[in-house]
Design a protein around this motif. Structure first.
Motif, PDB file in Angstrom:
ATOM      1  N   ASP A 113     -46.227  24.304 -25.957  1.00  0.00           N
ATOM      2  CA  ASP A 113     -45.559  24.450 -27.250  1.00  0.00           C
ATOM      3  C   ASP A 113     -46.012  25.778 -27.841  1.00  0.00           C
ATOM      4  O   ASP A 113     -47.206  25.956 -28.119  1.00  0.00           O
ATOM      5  N   CYS A 114     -45.078  26.703 -28.028  1.00  0.00           N
ATOM      6  CA  CYS A 114     -45.441  28.065 -28.420  1.00  0.00           C
ATOM      7  C   CYS A 114     -45.113  28.342 -29.881  1.00  0.00           C
ATOM      8  O   CYS A 114     -44.190  27.751 -30.452  1.00  0.00           O
ATOM      9  N   GLN A 115     -45.854  29.253 -30.480  1.00  0.00           N
ATOM     10  CA  GLN A 115     -45.744  29.545 -31.902  1.00  0.00           C
ATOM     11  C   GLN A 115     -44.335  29.978 -32.298  1.00  0.00           C
ATOM     12  O   GLN A 115     -43.852  29.620 -33.368  1.00  0.00           O
ATOM     13  N   HIS A 116     -43.683  30.747 -31.433  1.00  0.00           N
ATOM     14  CA  HIS A 116     -42.354  31.249 -31.753  1.00  0.00           C
ATOM     15  C   HIS A 116     -41.269  30.552 -30.928  1.00  0.00           C
ATOM     16  O   HIS A 116     -40.213  31.128 -30.662  1.00  0.00           O
ATOM     17  N   GLY A 117     -41.537  29.313 -30.530  1.00  0.00           N
ATOM     18  CA  GLY A 117     -40.523  28.506 -29.884  1.00  0.00           C
ATOM     19  C   GLY A 117     -40.512  28.597 -28.364  1.00  0.00           C
ATOM     20  O   GLY A 117     -41.311  29.294 -27.742  1.00  0.00           O
ATOM     21  N   GLN A 118     -39.562  27.881 -27.779  1.00  0.00           N
ATOM     22  CA  GLN A 118     -39.500  27.798 -26.318  1.00  0.00           C
ATOM     23  C   GLN A 118     -39.119  29.118 -25.651  1.00  0.00           C
ATOM     24  O   GLN A 118     -39.491  29.363 -24.507  1.00  0.00           O
ATOM     25  N   GLU A 119     -38.399  29.975 -26.360  1.00  0.00           N
ATOM     26  CA  GLU A 119     -38.090  31.274 -25.771  1.00  0.00           C
ATOM     27  C   GLU A 119     -39.370  32.084 -25.557  1.00  0.00           C
ATOM     28  O   GLU A 119     -39.497  32.806 -24.570  1.00  0.00           O
ATOM     29  N   GLU A 120     -40.320  31.934 -26.472  1.00  0.00           N
ATOM     30  CA  GLU A 120     -41.595  32.616 -26.287  1.00  0.00           C
ATOM     31  C   GLU A 120     -42.359  32.012 -25.113  1.00  0.00           C
ATOM     32  O   GLU A 120     -42.987  32.758 -24.335  1.00  0.00           O
ATOM     33  N   CYS A 121     -42.308  30.694 -24.965  1.00  0.00           N
ATOM     34  CA  CYS A 121     -42.952  30.070 -23.799  1.00  0.00           C
ATOM     35  C   CYS A 121     -42.370  30.637 -22.504  1.00  0.00           C
ATOM     36  O   CYS A 121     -43.099  30.908 -21.544  1.00  0.00           O
ATOM     37  N   LEU A 122     -41.049  30.819 -22.499  1.00  0.00           N
ATOM     38  CA  LEU A 122     -40.398  31.377 -21.319  1.00  0.00           C
ATOM     39  C   LEU A 122     -40.827  32.821 -21.107  1.00  0.00           C
ATOM     40  O   LEU A 122     -41.117  33.239 -19.975  1.00  0.00           O
ATOM     41  N   GLY A 123     -40.887  33.598 -22.189  1.00  0.00           N
ATOM     42  CA  GLY A 123     -41.331  34.976 -22.075  1.00  0.00           C
ATOM     43  C   GLY A 123     -42.755  35.072 -21.564  1.00  0.00           C
ATOM     44  O   GLY A 123     -43.069  35.911 -20.706  1.00  0.00           O
ATOM     45  N   ASN A 124     -43.632  34.214 -22.093  1.00  0.00           N
ATOM     46  CA  ASN A 124     -45.024  34.193 -21.614  1.00  0.00           C
ATOM     47  C   ASN A 124     -45.080  33.882 -20.124  1.00  0.00           C
ATOM     48  O   ASN A 124     -45.844  34.501 -19.366  1.00  0.00           O
ATOM     49  N   MET A 125     -44.264  32.922 -19.715  1.00  0.00           N
ATOM     50  CA  MET A 125     -44.267  32.506 -18.312  1.00  0.00           C
ATOM     51  C   MET A 125     -43.722  33.615 -17.406  1.00  0.00           C
ATOM     52  O   MET A 125     -44.275  33.879 -16.320  1.00  0.00           O
ATOM     53  N   ILE A 126     -42.660  34.265 -17.841  1.00  0.00           N
ATOM     54  CA  ILE A 126     -42.087  35.354 -17.045  1.00  0.00           C
ATOM     55  C   ILE A 126     -43.115  36.459 -16.833  1.00  0.00           C
ATOM     56  O   ILE A 126     -43.305  36.949 -15.707  1.00  0.00           O
ATOM     57  N   GLU A 127     -43.786  36.862 -17.911  1.00  0.00           N
ATOM     58  CA  GLU A 127     -44.751  37.959 -17.799  1.00  0.00           C
ATOM     59  C   GLU A 127     -45.953  37.550 -16.951  1.00  0.00           C
ATOM     60  O   GLU A 127     -46.493  38.358 -16.189  1.00  0.00           O
ATOM     61  N   THR A 128     -46.353  36.292 -17.045  1.00  0.00           N
ATOM     62  CA  THR A 128     -47.439  35.793 -16.206  1.00  0.00           C
ATOM     63  C   THR A 128     -47.040  35.795 -14.737  1.00  0.00           C
ATOM     64  O   THR A 128     -47.818  36.194 -13.864  1.00  0.00           O
ATOM     65  N   CYS A 129     -45.824  35.360 -14.444  1.00  0.00           N
ATOM     66  CA  CYS A 129     -45.344  35.348 -13.061  1.00  0.00           C
ATOM     67  C   CYS A 129     -45.159  36.764 -12.524  1.00  0.00           C
ATOM     68  O   CYS A 129     -45.388  37.020 -11.330  1.00  0.00           O
ATOM     69  N   LEU A 130     -44.755  37.704 -13.373  1.00  0.00           N
ATOM     70  CA  LEU A 130     -44.656  39.097 -12.952  1.00  0.00           C
ATOM     71  C   LEU A 130     -46.011  39.616 -12.483  1.00  0.00           C
ATOM     72  O   LEU A 130     -46.121  40.264 -11.444  1.00  0.00           O
ATOM     73  N   MET A 131     -47.046  39.330 -13.273  1.00  0.00           N
ATOM     74  CA  MET A 131     -48.389  39.790 -12.908  1.00  0.00           C
ATOM     75  C   MET A 131     -48.849  39.166 -11.605  1.00  0.00           C
ATOM     76  O   MET A 131     -49.481  39.823 -10.762  1.00  0.00           O
ATOM     77  N   ASN A 132     -48.528  37.890 -11.414  1.00  0.00           N
ATOM     78  CA  ASN A 132     -48.926  37.212 -10.184  1.00  0.00           C
ATOM     79  C   ASN A 132     -48.152  37.741  -8.986  1.00  0.00           C
ATOM     80  O   ASN A 132     -48.712  37.897  -7.892  1.00  0.00           O
ATOM     81  N   GLN A 133     -46.880  38.046  -9.172  1.00  0.00           N
ATOM     82  CA  GLN A 133     -46.040  38.493  -8.070  1.00  0.00           C
ATOM     83  C   GLN A 133     -46.331  39.941  -7.681  1.00  0.00           C
ATOM     84  O   GLN A 133     -46.448  40.276  -6.497  1.00  0.00           O
ATOM     85  N   LEU A 134     -46.476  40.828  -8.668  1.00  0.00           N
ATOM     86  CA  LEU A 134     -46.627  42.253  -8.388  1.00  0.00           C
ATOM     87  C   LEU A 134     -48.081  42.661  -8.180  1.00  0.00           C
ATOM     88  O   LEU A 134     -48.357  43.699  -7.574  1.00  0.00           O
ATOM     89  N   ARG A 135     -49.019  41.889  -8.753  1.00  0.00           N
ATOM     90  CA  ARG A 135     -50.460  42.077  -8.518  1.00  0.00           C
ATOM     91  C   ARG A 135     -51.042  43.342  -9.145  1.00  0.00           C
ATOM     92  O   ARG A 135     -52.024  43.294  -9.852  1.00  0.00           O
ATOM     93  N   ASP A 136     -50.441  44.483  -8.863  1.00  0.00           N
ATOM     94  CA  ASP A 136     -50.996  45.775  -9.270  1.00  0.00           C
ATOM     95  C   ASP A 136     -50.502  46.126 -10.675  1.00  0.00           C
ATOM     96  O   ASP A 136     -49.297  46.135 -10.939  1.00  0.00           O
ATOM     97  N   VAL A 137     -51.429  46.447 -11.569  1.00  0.00           N
ATOM     98  CA  VAL A 137     -51.059  46.804 -12.936  1.00  0.00           C
ATOM     99  C   VAL A 137     -50.108  47.989 -12.953  1.00  0.00           C
ATOM    100  O   VAL A 137     -49.238  48.086 -13.840  1.00  0.00           O
ATOM    101  N   ASP A 138     -50.233  48.895 -11.992  1.00  0.00           N
ATOM    102  CA  ASP A 138     -49.322  50.030 -11.914  1.00  0.00           C
ATOM    103  C   ASP A 138     -47.880  49.571 -11.728  1.00  0.00           C
ATOM    104  O   ASP A 138     -46.941  50.286 -12.107  1.00  0.00           O
ATOM    105  N   GLN A 139     -47.698  48.397 -11.144  1.00  0.00           N
ATOM    106  CA  GLN A 139     -46.365  47.875 -10.880  1.00  0.00           C
ATOM    107  C   GLN A 139     -45.864  46.980 -12.011  1.00  0.00           C
ATOM    108  O   GLN A 139     -44.717  47.102 -12.441  1.00  0.00           O
TER     109      GLN A 139
END
Length: 255
Positions: A113-139
């Motif tokens: 349950d996110c402070q700015h609603g479910q769209e924020e939960c989705l945004g948080n999840m997308i950015e987390t998955c990006l970091m896991n998938q791409l690994r390198d901060v440069d990417q």
């Protein structure tokens, strides 16, 4: 944003760890970053690298944030990303999207349950998955910067991938977001946030070299570039001689 800073955003291929990229770049980009200059063996010909600072422990910055928090977006876009582009050789960053969210375990799966609603939960999840998938901060950081810079964090994903990570499949990110991997990754972010000492009171919540104080928070939000230059213990790189003052952002999302 200056022309040389924009050139520095060009993605480079890293084979793993601290390995340097191959010289697969046109001559106009050879002096855009230290890594590329070394890979292309032109560091001595690049004026901005003539007095390369010796190695020292980089300044570390950890950002605990929410994908739709205005103050978080302001700090990431106006302060953190430009500073990282210019000083990435002397700083490390960690991004933890979760912030003031709450979680509960329902039948073995975490719900958020996110402070700015479910769209924020989705945004948080997308950015987390990006970091896991791409690994390198440069990417992944340019992609996240692109998403946070636009009108819709969630809707910007496909376009930002095409620009900054064209080899990354949108379907792979979506599979992470909707599957068990993303769920576990977000739970880990919740644990990292809960373990903060002192506990966070708002976001963006900033740690500098593993510490949070009101003074460090204020300095980071108002003049991060100067703060990183001051805290770096090695010989200052040429970029630290830049006298430009970045704009101040002090908006907070209270916990």
């Amino acid at each position: 944003m200056s022309r040389w800073l924009l050139l520095a955003l060009a993605p480079w291929a890293v084979s793993g760890g601290d390995a340097l990229p191959a010289c697969n770049y046109p001559p106009r980009l050879w002096c855009s970053s230290w890594k590329i200059a070394v890979a292309c063996q032109v560091e001595k010909q690049c004026p901005n690298f003539h007095h390369r600072a010796p190695a020292a422990n980089p300044v570390s910055l950890s950002l605990y944030y929410e994908s739709l928090c205005p103050g978080c977006t302001g700090f990431l876009v106006v302060q953190l990303f430009p500073t990282w582009v210019m000083l990435q050789d002397i700083m490390n960053i960690t991004l933890v999207p979760y912030g003031n969210a709450a979680e509960k375990n329902v039948s073995g799966k975490w719900q958020f349950d996110c402070q700015h609603g479910q769209e924020e939960c989705l945004g948080n999840m997308i950015e987390t998955c990006l970091m896991n998938q791409l690994r390198d901060v440069d990417q992944y950081f340019p992609v996240i910067f692109c998403m946070e810079s636009g009108s819709s964090v969630v809707d910007n994903l496909a376009a930002c991938l095409k620009i900054y990570a064209p080899d990354t499949k949108l379907a792979d990110i979506q599979a992470c977001v909707t599957g068990d991997v993303g769920n576990k990754l977000m739970h880990h972010n919740a644990q990292l946030t809960a373990a903060l000492d002192p506990p966070h009171k708002y976001v963006p919540w900033i740690l500098v070299n593993g510490k949070h104080t009101d003074t460090l928070q204020a300095r980071a939000q108002s003049a991060l570039f100067q703060l990183v230059c001051e805290l770096y213990t090695g010989e200052k790189p040429d970029a630290c001689k830049d006298k430009a003052i970045l704009q101040k952002t002090e908006n907070l999302c209270l916990n």
